[in-house]
Design a protein around this motif. Structure first.
Motif, PDB file in Angstrom:
ATOM      1  N   PRO A  24     -35.961  40.941 -35.674  1.00 36.71           N
ATOM      2  CA  PRO A  24     -37.244  40.254 -35.464  1.00 36.71           C
ATOM      3  C   PRO A  24     -37.088  39.056 -34.542  1.00 36.71           C
ATOM      4  CG  PRO A  24     -36.928  40.775 -37.784  1.00 36.71           C
ATOM      5  CD  PRO A  24     -35.622  41.058 -37.107  1.00 36.71           C
ATOM      6  N   LEU A  25     -38.050  38.906 -33.648  1.00 37.94           N
ATOM      7  CA  LEU A  25     -38.016  37.798 -32.704  1.00 37.94           C
ATOM      8  C   LEU A  25     -38.639  36.558 -33.323  1.00 37.94           C
ATOM      9  CD1 LEU A  25     -39.061  39.946 -29.696  1.00 37.94           C
ATOM     10  CD2 LEU A  25     -37.024  38.520 -29.698  1.00 37.94           C
ATOM     11  N   ARG A  26     -38.112  35.409 -32.995  1.00 36.54           N
ATOM     12  CA  ARG A  26     -38.618  34.155 -33.517  1.00 36.54           C
ATOM     13  C   ARG A  26     -39.321  33.383 -32.402  1.00 36.54           C
ATOM     14  NH1 ARG A  26     -38.777  36.163 -37.961  1.00 36.54           N
ATOM     15  NH2 ARG A  26     -36.976  36.197 -39.351  1.00 36.54           N
ATOM     16  N   LEU A  27     -40.500  33.867 -32.031  1.00 42.27           N
ATOM     17  CA  LEU A  27     -41.283  33.149 -31.044  1.00 42.27           C
ATOM     18  C   LEU A  27     -42.050  32.016 -31.727  1.00 42.27           C
ATOM     19  CD1 LEU A  27     -42.763  36.073 -28.904  1.00 42.27           C
ATOM     20  CD2 LEU A  27     -40.577  34.875 -28.643  1.00 42.27           C
ATOM     21  N   SER A  28     -42.455  31.056 -30.936  1.00 46.94           N
ATOM     22  CA  SER A  28     -43.208  29.908 -31.447  1.00 46.94           C
ATOM     23  C   SER A  28     -44.591  29.873 -30.820  1.00 46.94           C
ATOM     24  CB  SER A  28     -42.451  28.613 -31.132  1.00 46.94           C
ATOM     25  OG  SER A  28     -43.285  27.495 -31.304  1.00 46.94           O
ATOM     26  N   VAL A  29     -45.566  29.368 -31.563  1.00 46.13           N
ATOM     27  CA  VAL A  29     -46.925  29.259 -31.021  1.00 46.13           C
ATOM     28  C   VAL A  29     -46.962  28.296 -29.842  1.00 46.13           C
ATOM     29  CG1 VAL A  29     -48.083  29.865 -33.170  1.00 46.13           C
ATOM     30  CG2 VAL A  29     -47.489  27.470 -32.718  1.00 46.13           C
ATOM     31  N   ASN A  30     -45.936  27.483 -29.711  1.00 47.94           N
ATOM     32  CA  ASN A  30     -45.867  26.551 -28.583  1.00 47.94           C
ATOM     33  C   ASN A  30     -45.166  27.154 -27.366  1.00 47.94           C
ATOM     34  OD1 ASN A  30     -47.098  24.366 -29.999  1.00 47.94           O
ATOM     35  ND2 ASN A  30     -45.150  23.973 -31.041  1.00 47.94           N
ATOM     36  N   ASP A  31     -44.686  28.380 -27.495  1.00 45.00           N
ATOM     37  CA  ASP A  31     -43.972  29.010 -26.384  1.00 45.00           C
ATOM     38  C   ASP A  31     -44.900  29.286 -25.207  1.00 45.00           C
ATOM     39  OD1 ASP A  31     -41.487  29.033 -27.514  1.00 45.00           O
ATOM     40  OD2 ASP A  31     -41.573  31.114 -28.188  1.00 45.00           O
ATOM     41  N   SER A  32     -44.363  29.080 -24.028  1.00 38.13           N
ATOM     42  CA  SER A  32     -45.068  29.502 -22.825  1.00 38.13           C
ATOM     43  C   SER A  32     -44.794  30.995 -22.609  1.00 38.13           C
ATOM     44  CB  SER A  32     -44.559  28.718 -21.615  1.00 38.13           C
ATOM     45  OG  SER A  32     -43.199  29.064 -21.352  1.00 38.13           O
ATOM     46  N   ILE A  33     -45.482  31.586 -21.661  1.00 39.04           N
ATOM     47  CA  ILE A  33     -45.234  32.990 -21.326  1.00 39.04           C
ATOM     48  C   ILE A  33     -43.785  33.154 -20.885  1.00 39.04           C
ATOM     49  CG2 ILE A  33     -45.821  34.843 -19.725  1.00 39.04           C
ATOM     50  CD1 ILE A  33     -48.681  33.710 -19.665  1.00 39.04           C
ATOM     51  N   GLU A  34     -43.293  32.210 -20.098  1.00 35.88           N
ATOM     52  CA  GLU A  34     -41.901  32.278 -19.646  1.00 35.88           C
ATOM     53  C   GLU A  34     -40.932  32.200 -20.820  1.00 35.88           C
ATOM     54  OE1 GLU A  34     -41.102  30.765 -15.230  1.00 35.88           O
ATOM     55  OE2 GLU A  34     -41.568  29.140 -16.627  1.00 35.88           O
ATOM     56  N   ASP A  35     -41.211  31.330 -21.785  1.00 38.82           N
ATOM     57  CA  ASP A  35     -40.349  31.214 -22.961  1.00 38.82           C
ATOM     58  C   ASP A  35     -40.278  32.542 -23.708  1.00 38.82           C
ATOM     59  OD1 ASP A  35     -39.952  28.491 -22.491  1.00 38.82           O
ATOM     60  OD2 ASP A  35     -41.658  27.913 -23.756  1.00 38.82           O
ATOM     61  N   ALA A  36     -41.452  33.128 -23.947  1.00 37.38           N
ATOM     62  CA  ALA A  36     -41.515  34.381 -24.693  1.00 37.38           C
ATOM     63  C   ALA A  36     -40.797  35.496 -23.945  1.00 37.38           C
ATOM     64  CB  ALA A  36     -42.967  34.763 -24.948  1.00 37.38           C
ATOM     65  N   ALA A  37     -41.051  35.592 -22.662  1.00 38.63           N
ATOM     66  CA  ALA A  37     -40.410  36.635 -21.860  1.00 38.63           C
ATOM     67  C   ALA A  37     -38.895  36.496 -21.901  1.00 38.63           C
ATOM     68  CB  ALA A  37     -40.915  36.568 -20.424  1.00 38.63           C
ATOM     69  N   SER A  38     -38.407  35.284 -21.765  1.00 37.88           N
ATOM     70  CA  SER A  38     -36.956  35.054 -21.770  1.00 37.88           C
ATOM     71  C   SER A  38     -36.336  35.502 -23.084  1.00 37.88           C
ATOM     72  CB  SER A  38     -36.661  33.572 -21.535  1.00 37.88           C
ATOM     73  OG  SER A  38     -37.099  33.156 -20.253  1.00 37.88           O
ATOM     74  N   ARG A  39     -36.936  35.147 -24.193  1.00 39.85           N
ATOM     75  CA  ARG A  39     -36.383  35.512 -25.502  1.00 39.85           C
ATOM     76  C   ARG A  39     -36.436  37.020 -25.732  1.00 39.85           C
ATOM     77  NH1 ARG A  39     -38.445  30.651 -29.595  1.00 39.85           N
ATOM     78  NH2 ARG A  39     -38.045  28.954 -28.136  1.00 39.85           N
ATOM     79  N   LEU A 236     -46.260  35.296 -33.452  1.00 38.06           N
ATOM     80  CA  LEU A 236     -47.198  34.335 -32.889  1.00 38.06           C
ATOM     81  C   LEU A 236     -48.504  34.259 -33.676  1.00 38.06           C
ATOM     82  CD1 LEU A 236     -46.822  35.055 -29.062  1.00 38.06           C
ATOM     83  CD2 LEU A 236     -45.857  33.149 -30.352  1.00 38.06           C
ATOM     84  N   PHE A 237     -48.694  35.165 -34.648  1.00 35.17           N
ATOM     85  CA  PHE A 237     -49.969  35.241 -35.349  1.00 35.17           C
ATOM     86  C   PHE A 237     -49.820  34.984 -36.837  1.00 35.17           C
ATOM     87  CE2 PHE A 237     -50.251  37.827 -31.510  1.00 35.17           C
ATOM     88  CZ  PHE A 237     -51.358  37.245 -30.911  1.00 35.17           C
ATOM     89  N   GLU A 238     -50.913  34.558 -37.439  1.00 35.99           N
ATOM     90  CA  GLU A 238     -50.886  34.121 -38.827  1.00 35.99           C
ATOM     91  C   GLU A 238     -50.902  35.276 -39.828  1.00 35.99           C
ATOM     92  OE1 GLU A 238     -54.320  31.727 -38.992  1.00 35.99           O
ATOM     93  OE2 GLU A 238     -53.537  30.159 -37.665  1.00 35.99           O
ATOM     94  N   HIS A 239     -51.643  36.330 -39.537  1.00 37.05           N
ATOM     95  CA  HIS A 239     -51.821  37.422 -40.491  1.00 37.05           C
ATOM     96  C   HIS A 239     -50.663  38.419 -40.362  1.00 37.05           C
ATOM     97  CE1 HIS A 239     -55.737  35.791 -41.390  1.00 37.05           C
ATOM     98  NE2 HIS A 239     -56.043  35.806 -40.104  1.00 37.05           N
ATOM     99  N   ARG A 240     -49.512  38.033 -40.886  1.00 32.83           N
ATOM    100  CA  ARG A 240     -48.301  38.829 -40.724  1.00 32.83           C
ATOM    101  C   ARG A 240     -48.410  40.190 -41.436  1.00 32.83           C
ATOM    102  NH1 ARG A 240     -44.388  34.872 -39.681  1.00 32.83           N
ATOM    103  NH2 ARG A 240     -45.349  33.484 -38.152  1.00 32.83           N
ATOM    104  N   ARG A 241     -49.049  40.191 -42.608  1.00 33.66           N
ATOM    105  CA  ARG A 241     -49.137  41.448 -43.356  1.00 33.66           C
ATOM    106  C   ARG A 241     -49.953  42.470 -42.574  1.00 33.66           C
ATOM    107  NH1 ARG A 241     -50.797  41.145 -49.554  1.00 33.66           N
ATOM    108  NH2 ARG A 241     -48.814  39.994 -49.497  1.00 33.66           N
ATOM    109  N   ALA A 242     -51.047  42.041 -41.993  1.00 31.17           N
ATOM    110  CA  ALA A 242     -51.871  42.939 -41.193  1.00 31.17           C
ATOM    111  C   ALA A 242     -51.104  43.409 -39.960  1.00 31.17           C
ATOM    112  CB  ALA A 242     -53.165  42.245 -40.779  1.00 31.17           C
ATOM    113  N   ALA A 243     -50.342  42.500 -39.367  1.00 35.31           N
ATOM    114  CA  ALA A 243     -49.549  42.861 -38.193  1.00 35.31           C
ATOM    115  C   ALA A 243     -48.495  43.899 -38.546  1.00 35.31           C
ATOM    116  CB  ALA A 243     -48.882  41.614 -37.607  1.00 35.31           C
TER     117      ALA A 243
END
Length: 268
Positions: A24-39, A236-243
């Motif tokens: 599982p990836l640990r992205l942050s809601v503060n990540d930019s598109i570049e941050d997310a892409a890099s990870r 990046l989203f709050e509703h993890r169970r639905a995701a």
């Protein structure tokens, strides 16, 4: 090989693990598109190199499978971010990943076909003699595929692919869209991307039962890309169970269409 890759391969060797799956990836809601892409890109690359290390040691069936999964995830990610990040290094990486994945294909196809034979007709007490002949032919195909896999992974071009892409990601060697560097932009990008992929899945899956094998394969590819995107951006989203439920349902549909595609390929 990065420290993460070495650690994964060492853990796999110590525990007798036959492959390294995507984590599982640990992205942050503060990540930019570049941050997310890099990870996301580095995670897929690490999964590939970890399984390549396992294959070099033991040539496990699962290591071949997970190398191909890693390359699919990598190519999917490169496609997802194509509208925001543009660069020759990324274009080259996508082409190289496709070439390596294609080279690993015959090995994986041989493994899948052998499993189908052994768990199906081959499991019968009195299997027809022709099955032995068929199995021997598939085994030869599989052995040739594994030799191609060995040659591909030992080839300098594969090392260059890994090193060049890792350098491109770590140095951010691309031209970014105006908002790609903005903190928090990854979440908005994810929303737009997932909505677009969902529409594509619905369009490709319409009247699926009456579609041709090629059209069902196209629907499977759309499902796969949507699933990978959902997995990439889940954090990046709050509703993890639905995701998770959404991802699980996509995976079930993808597996069903995958079995259909394997059967179609086996009858060619």
């Amino acid at each position: 090989m990065t420290q993460e890759t070495e650690n994964a391969a060492s853990r796999a060797e110590a525990t007798g693990t036959v492959s390294v799956r995507a984590t599982p990836l640990r992205l942050s809601v503060n990540d930019s598109i570049e941050d997310a892409a890099s990870r996301i890109l580095l995670a897929a690359l690490d999964q590939f190199t970890a399984n390549a290390a396992i294959f070099a040691q033991a040539e496990t069936i699962e290591s071949v499978h997970q190398m191909r999964v890693a390359l699919r995830r990598l190519r999917a990610a490169l496609g997802l971010f194509r509208s925001a990040l543009v660069g020759a290094a990324l274009t080259t990486a996508a082409a190289r990943a496709k070439t390596i994945a294609s080279a690993l294909g015959p090995a994986r196809d041989g493994d899948v076909f052998l499993e189908m034979l052994d768990s199906g007709p081959g499991a019968m007490t009195e299997a027809a003699p022709i099955l032995s002949t068929l199995r021997a032919a598939v085994q030869r195909h599989r052995d040739a595929g594994y030799e191609t896999a060995r040659e591909t992974l030992r080839n300098e071009a594969t090392t260059v692919f890994v090193d060049d892409l890792r350098h491109a990601v770590t140095t951010r060697d691309w031209h970014a869209a105006p908002d790609a560097e903005t903190a928090g932009s990854a979440r908005d990008f994810a929303k737009t991307t997932l909505a677009r992929l969902r529409k594509r899945v619905l369009r490709k899956s319409r009247h699926l039962a009456t579609r041709t094998a090629e059209e069902r394969h196209a629907a499977r590819i759309a499902l796969k890309k949507a699933r990978y995107a959902a997995e990439f951006f889940e954090n990046l989203f709050e509703h993890r169970r639905a995701a998770r439920d959404f991802i699980h349902r996509l995976a079930e549909l993808q597996d069903a269409l995958g079995a259909d595609n394997d059967l179609a390929a086996a009858t060619v």
